[in-house]
Design a protein around this motif. Structure first.
Motif, PDB file in Angstrom:
ATOM      1  N   GLY A 198      17.668  82.105 -92.798  1.00  0.00           N
ATOM      2  CA  GLY A 198      16.639  81.757 -91.817  1.00  0.00           C
ATOM      3  C   GLY A 198      16.421  82.895 -90.849  1.00  0.00           C
ATOM      4  N   PRO A 199      15.328  82.834 -90.080  1.00  0.00           N
ATOM      5  CA  PRO A 199      15.031  83.906 -89.145  1.00  0.00           C
ATOM      6  C   PRO A 199      16.059  83.995 -88.015  1.00  0.00           C
ATOM      7  CG  PRO A 199      13.450  82.112 -88.907  1.00  0.00           C
ATOM      8  CD  PRO A 199      14.309  81.774 -90.077  1.00  0.00           C
ATOM      9  N   SER A 200      16.023  85.078 -87.302  1.00  0.00           N
ATOM     10  CA  SER A 200      16.914  85.305 -86.178  1.00  0.00           C
ATOM     11  C   SER A 200      16.763  84.174 -85.157  1.00  0.00           C
ATOM     12  CB  SER A 200      16.552  86.650 -85.548  1.00  0.00           C
ATOM     13  OG  SER A 200      17.451  86.919 -84.511  1.00  0.00           O
ATOM     14  N   GLY A 201      17.910  83.673 -84.686  1.00  0.00           N
ATOM     15  CA  GLY A 201      17.876  82.636 -83.664  1.00  0.00           C
ATOM     16  C   GLY A 201      17.698  81.224 -84.193  1.00  0.00           C
TER      17      GLY A 201
ATOM     18  N   ASP B 151      18.679  87.834 -95.441  1.00  0.00           N
ATOM     19  CA  ASP B 151      18.094  88.548 -96.560  1.00  0.00           C
ATOM     20  C   ASP B 151      17.854  87.552 -97.703  1.00  0.00           C
ATOM     21  OD1 ASP B 151      17.821  89.920 -98.988  1.00  0.00           O
ATOM     22  OD2 ASP B 151      19.034  91.610 -98.301  1.00  0.00           O
ATOM     23  N   GLN B 152      16.583  87.280 -97.980  1.00  0.00           N
ATOM     24  CA  GLN B 152      16.292  86.217 -98.942  1.00  0.00           C
ATOM     25  C   GLN B 152      16.705  86.570-100.369  1.00  0.00           C
ATOM     26  OE1 GLN B 152      12.587  86.125-100.678  1.00  0.00           O
ATOM     27  NE2 GLN B 152      11.505  87.020 -98.964  1.00  0.00           N
ATOM     28  N   THR B 153      16.639  87.855-100.732  1.00  0.00           N
ATOM     29  CA  THR B 153      17.051  88.230-102.089  1.00  0.00           C
ATOM     30  C   THR B 153      18.533  87.949-102.265  1.00  0.00           C
ATOM     31  OG1 THR B 153      15.473  90.019-101.897  1.00  0.00           O
ATOM     32  CG2 THR B 153      16.917  90.084-103.794  1.00  0.00           C
ATOM     33  N   GLU B 154      19.300  88.312-101.237  1.00  0.00           N
ATOM     34  CA  GLU B 154      20.732  88.050-101.260  1.00  0.00           C
ATOM     35  C   GLU B 154      20.995  86.550-101.422  1.00  0.00           C
ATOM     36  OE1 GLU B 154      23.055  90.744 -98.831  1.00  0.00           O
ATOM     37  OE2 GLU B 154      23.891  89.005 -97.810  1.00  0.00           O
ATOM     38  N   ALA B 155      20.262  85.757-100.662  1.00  0.00           N
ATOM     39  CA  ALA B 155      20.443  84.304-100.729  1.00  0.00           C
ATOM     40  C   ALA B 155      20.109  83.776-102.121  1.00  0.00           C
ATOM     41  CB  ALA B 155      19.566  83.618 -99.688  1.00  0.00           C
ATOM     42  N   LEU B 156      18.996  84.241-102.675  1.00  0.00           N
ATOM     43  CA  LEU B 156      18.573  83.718-103.972  1.00  0.00           C
ATOM     44  C   LEU B 156      19.530  84.127-105.082  1.00  0.00           C
ATOM     45  CD1 LEU B 156      14.676  84.169-103.886  1.00  0.00           C
ATOM     46  CD2 LEU B 156      15.991  82.105-103.476  1.00  0.00           C
ATOM     47  N   THR B 157      20.046  85.367-105.018  1.00  0.00           N
ATOM     48  CA  THR B 157      20.864  85.832-106.139  1.00  0.00           C
ATOM     49  C   THR B 157      22.309  85.322-106.081  1.00  0.00           C
ATOM     50  OG1 THR B 157      21.316  87.905-104.984  1.00  0.00           O
ATOM     51  CG2 THR B 157      19.542  87.943-106.581  1.00  0.00           C
ATOM     52  N   MET B 158      22.819  85.034-104.881  1.00  0.00           N
ATOM     53  CA  MET B 158      24.239  84.701-104.783  1.00  0.00           C
ATOM     54  C   MET B 158      24.563  83.206-104.832  1.00  0.00           C
ATOM     55  SD  MET B 158      25.497  87.329-101.820  1.00  0.00           S
ATOM     56  CE  MET B 158      27.261  87.154-102.071  1.00  0.00           C
ATOM     57  N   SER B 159      23.603  82.360-104.494  1.00  0.00           N
ATOM     58  CA  SER B 159      23.951  80.994-104.097  1.00  0.00           C
ATOM     59  C   SER B 159      23.781  79.934-105.173  1.00  0.00           C
ATOM     60  CB  SER B 159      23.067  80.587-102.921  1.00  0.00           C
ATOM     61  OG  SER B 159      22.915  81.670-102.039  1.00  0.00           O
ATOM     62  N   ASP B 160      24.603  78.887-105.057  1.00  0.00           N
ATOM     63  CA  ASP B 160      24.345  77.671-105.831  1.00  0.00           C
ATOM     64  C   ASP B 160      23.191  76.918-105.175  1.00  0.00           C
ATOM     65  OD1 ASP B 160      26.501  78.078-107.605  1.00  0.00           O
ATOM     66  OD2 ASP B 160      27.888  77.308-106.100  1.00  0.00           O
ATOM     67  N   ARG B 161      23.254  76.820-103.834  1.00  0.00           N
ATOM     68  CA  ARG B 161      22.138  76.227-103.085  1.00  0.00           C
ATOM     69  C   ARG B 161      21.883  77.072-101.842  1.00  0.00           C
ATOM     70  NH1 ARG B 161      22.860  70.257-101.320  1.00  0.00           N
ATOM     71  NH2 ARG B 161      24.948  71.029-100.874  1.00  0.00           N
ATOM     72  N   VAL B 162      20.655  77.007-101.371  1.00  0.00           N
ATOM     73  CA  VAL B 162      20.280  77.716-100.151  1.00  0.00           C
ATOM     74  C   VAL B 162      19.725  76.696 -99.159  1.00  0.00           C
ATOM     75  CG1 VAL B 162      18.789  79.513 -99.156  1.00  0.00           C
ATOM     76  CG2 VAL B 162      19.664  79.775-101.488  1.00  0.00           C
ATOM     77  N   ALA B 163      20.201  76.771 -97.921  1.00  0.00           N
ATOM     78  CA  ALA B 163      19.640  75.932 -96.861  1.00  0.00           C
ATOM     79  C   ALA B 163      18.759  76.835 -96.000  1.00  0.00           C
ATOM     80  CB  ALA B 163      20.752  75.318 -96.019  1.00  0.00           C
ATOM     81  N   VAL B 164      17.475  76.561 -95.973  1.00  0.00           N
ATOM     82  CA  VAL B 164      16.555  77.373 -95.172  1.00  0.00           C
ATOM     83  C   VAL B 164      16.458  76.785 -93.775  1.00  0.00           C
ATOM     84  CG1 VAL B 164      14.229  78.317 -94.969  1.00  0.00           C
ATOM     85  CG2 VAL B 164      15.237  77.998 -97.231  1.00  0.00           C
ATOM     86  N   PHE B 165      16.870  77.577 -92.798  1.00  0.00           N
ATOM     87  CA  PHE B 165      16.861  77.151 -91.400  1.00  0.00           C
ATOM     88  C   PHE B 165      15.634  77.657 -90.685  1.00  0.00           C
ATOM     89  CE2 PHE B 165      21.025  75.515 -89.832  1.00  0.00           C
ATOM     90  CZ  PHE B 165      21.672  75.450 -91.048  1.00  0.00           C
ATOM     91  N   ASN B 166      15.101  76.831 -89.809  1.00  0.00           N
ATOM     92  CA  ASN B 166      14.137  77.323 -88.828  1.00  0.00           C
ATOM     93  C   ASN B 166      14.250  76.449 -87.602  1.00  0.00           C
ATOM     94  OD1 ASN B 166      12.090  79.004 -87.839  1.00  0.00           O
ATOM     95  ND2 ASN B 166      10.530  77.494 -88.345  1.00  0.00           N
ATOM     96  N   ASP B 167      14.338  77.076 -86.454  1.00  0.00           N
ATOM     97  CA  ASP B 167      14.311  76.352 -85.209  1.00  0.00           C
ATOM     98  C   ASP B 167      15.361  75.228 -85.155  1.00  0.00           C
ATOM     99  OD1 ASP B 167      13.374  75.776 -82.705  1.00  0.00           O
ATOM    100  OD2 ASP B 167      11.753  74.472 -83.388  1.00  0.00           O
ATOM    101  N   GLY B 168      16.583  75.534 -85.601  1.00  0.00           N
ATOM    102  CA  GLY B 168      17.669  74.560 -85.483  1.00  0.00           C
ATOM    103  C   GLY B 168      17.658  73.436 -86.495  1.00  0.00           C
ATOM    104  N   ARG B 169      16.758  73.522 -87.466  1.00  0.00           N
ATOM    105  CA  ARG B 169      16.702  72.483 -88.495  1.00  0.00           C
ATOM    106  C   ARG B 169      16.715  73.086 -89.887  1.00  0.00           C
ATOM    107  NH1 ARG B 169      15.365  67.572 -86.373  1.00  0.00           N
ATOM    108  NH2 ARG B 169      14.133  67.658 -84.453  1.00  0.00           N
ATOM    109  N   ILE B 170      17.291  72.317 -90.822  1.00  0.00           N
ATOM    110  CA  ILE B 170      17.173  72.717 -92.224  1.00  0.00           C
ATOM    111  C   ILE B 170      15.795  72.280 -92.709  1.00  0.00           C
ATOM    112  CG2 ILE B 170      18.032  72.370 -94.560  1.00  0.00           C
ATOM    113  CD1 ILE B 170      20.801  72.073 -93.462  1.00  0.00           C
ATOM    114  N   GLN B 171      15.004  73.248 -93.144  1.00  0.00           N
ATOM    115  CA  GLN B 171      13.659  72.947 -93.626  1.00  0.00           C
ATOM    116  C   GLN B 171      13.693  72.469 -95.067  1.00  0.00           C
ATOM    117  OE1 GLN B 171      10.905  73.332 -91.553  1.00  0.00           O
ATOM    118  NE2 GLN B 171      12.469  73.684 -89.999  1.00  0.00           N
ATOM    119  N   GLN B 172      14.606  73.046 -95.826  1.00  0.00           N
ATOM    120  CA  GLN B 172      14.766  72.636 -97.225  1.00  0.00           C
ATOM    121  C   GLN B 172      16.116  73.136 -97.699  1.00  0.00           C
ATOM    122  OE1 GLN B 172      11.532  73.794 -99.813  1.00  0.00           O
ATOM    123  NE2 GLN B 172      12.384  72.706-101.571  1.00  0.00           N
TER     124      GLN B 172
END
Ligand SMILES: Nc1ncnc2c1ncn2[C@@H]1O[C@H](COP(=O)(O)OP(=O)(O)OP(=O)(O)O)[C@@H](O)[C@H]1O
Ligand SMILES: [Mg+2]
Length: 369
Positions: A44-47, A201-222
């Motif tokens: 997710g983005p900074s902060g 780094d989204q490429t890092e997230a996509l290549t390494m993970s079983d699942r990715v939690a996308v954060f924005n503004d203190g919430r998991i978006q997906q």
């Protein structure tokens, strides 16, 4: 995001909130469970609250509300060193006055492990990260990448079941970064370690993970496996954050047989899969990946809506061609085509018609104004 109630949960965040100042919530109602052995990345983005979540799990911060459980047991009141968690943080430095071997031995001494056992474990951990020959050096005598590998070995040396990593590869060059990404995922999977990994780094997230939690503004978006996140973003934030996307704004005209006809702001009509739009009149952001745009009319259904486009720029990239188009008032519409013998190279100035399969194009929530 309700994914509680999972009996296999090794790590669980239940309705966790965090505020540092007693006013603003930087983590808002986080529900998240990890089964044992999973490699989960927080992206997710900074902060957006990623480090805060990791710090709460590690025990360096306390949750303002809610509960965090490890193996079914609440750890809210267990101090960090008793949680048995391995950690690699970007600036979680090695002890400079100790040798590499002493750095690794330290977490074992803290856990009252005997000398001969310690030596065997340190040796094995260093060999695992291919640093076996460096035990006698001090951290200052190692390169950045070697220090990162030692930090990784130190996090793993006491055989934790859970490892937390916060941007552990941030300081490394691309090549070493990619090598370490590979090493980390292999180690984690081979040792059956549950991992929570933080990166922006989204490429890092996509290549390494079983699942990715996308954060924005203190919430998991997906939260989803990498392919699902890329192929089926649930909202316009995720669609725009993961991978490249063409977006056009418009209004839903009708939704029929699972397909939305969208009237773009310049009046053109296009077909899309309705994701989080509900009814005619809804504002929408339509989103289509550059590799899913078709400019060959015979590959589309005869009744498909198409758009007129002008070629602005053609870039030869070796394996692919990247072409920039003017479409429905946007000068930033990108299409990517594979460099194949039968693939035509578009010419700047050329007028073409583009379209897509409705299932490849998503009608998402319109950006907030
Ligand atoms: N110790 C603290 N005291 C007060 N506010 C804090 C503290 N740590 C973080 N914050 C605030 O909490 C929010 C979330 O910060 P956090 O460090 O969790 O973000 P992050 O997703 O890890 O970002 P980055 O990608 O930049 O590392 C930010 O607005 C930040 O300013
Ligand atoms: Mg952070």
């Amino acid at each position: 995001m309700a994914d509680t109630g999972n009996n296999d949960a090794f790590v669980a965040f239940e309705r966790v909130q965090k505020s540092y100042d007693g006013e603003t919530l930087v983590v808002k109602d986080l529900n998240l469970t990890l089964p044992k052995g999973e490699f989960l990345t927080m992206l997710g983005p900074s902060g957006s609250g990623k480090t805060t979540c990791l710090m709460m799990l590690a025990g360096f911060e306390t949750a303002t509300h809610g509960e965090i459980k490890l193996d079914g047991v609440s750890i809210n009141n267990i101090p960090p060193h008793k949680r048995g968690i391995g950690m690699v943080f970007q600036n979680y430095a090695l002890f400079p006055h100790m040798t590499i071997a002493e750095n690794l031995s330290f977490p074992l001494e803290v856990r009252k492990i005997g000398k001969s056992d310690r030596e065997a474990k340190v040796k094995r951990a260093l060999e695992m990260v291919e640093m076996g020959a460096f035990g006698g050096r001090r951290p200052s005598q190692l390169s950045g990448g070697q220090q990162q590998r030692v930090a990784l070995a130190r996090a793993l040396v006491f055989e934790p079941e859970l490892v937390l990593m916060d941007e552990p590869l941030g300081a490394l060059d691309k090549q070493l970064r990619e090598k370490m990404q590979f090493e980390i995922t292999h180690l984690a999977h081979n040792l059956g370690i549950t991992t929570v990994y933080v990166t922006h780094d989204q490429t890092e997230a996509l290549t390494m993970s079983d699942r990715v939690a996308v954060f924005n503004d203190g919430r998991i978006q997906q939260i989803a496996p990498p392919d699902e996140l890329y192929e089926s973003p649930k909202n316009s934030f995720v669609a725009q954050f993961i991978g490249e996307n063409n977006t056009l704004e418009g209004r839903v005209k009708e939704i029929k047989n699972g397909i939305a006809v969208v009237q773009l702001d310049n009046g053109d009509l296009i077909d899309a899969k309705p994701v989080n739009v509900e009814k005619p009149g809804d504002r929408t952001l339509i989103s289509i990946r550059p590799e899913r745009v078709e400019f060959n009319r015979d590959r589309l259904k005869p009744d498909a809506h198409t758009l007129k486009a002008e070629v602005l720029e053609f870039i030869y990239m070796g394996d692919i061609f990247r072409t920039r188009l003017r479409v429905a008032g946007s000068d930033e519409f990108i299409i990517k085509t594979r460099n194949a013998p039968d693939q035509r190279r578009l010419q700047p100035g050329e007028q073409i018609e583009i379209g897509w399969l409705p299932e490849d194009c998503r009608a998402l929530d319109a950006p907030q104004v």
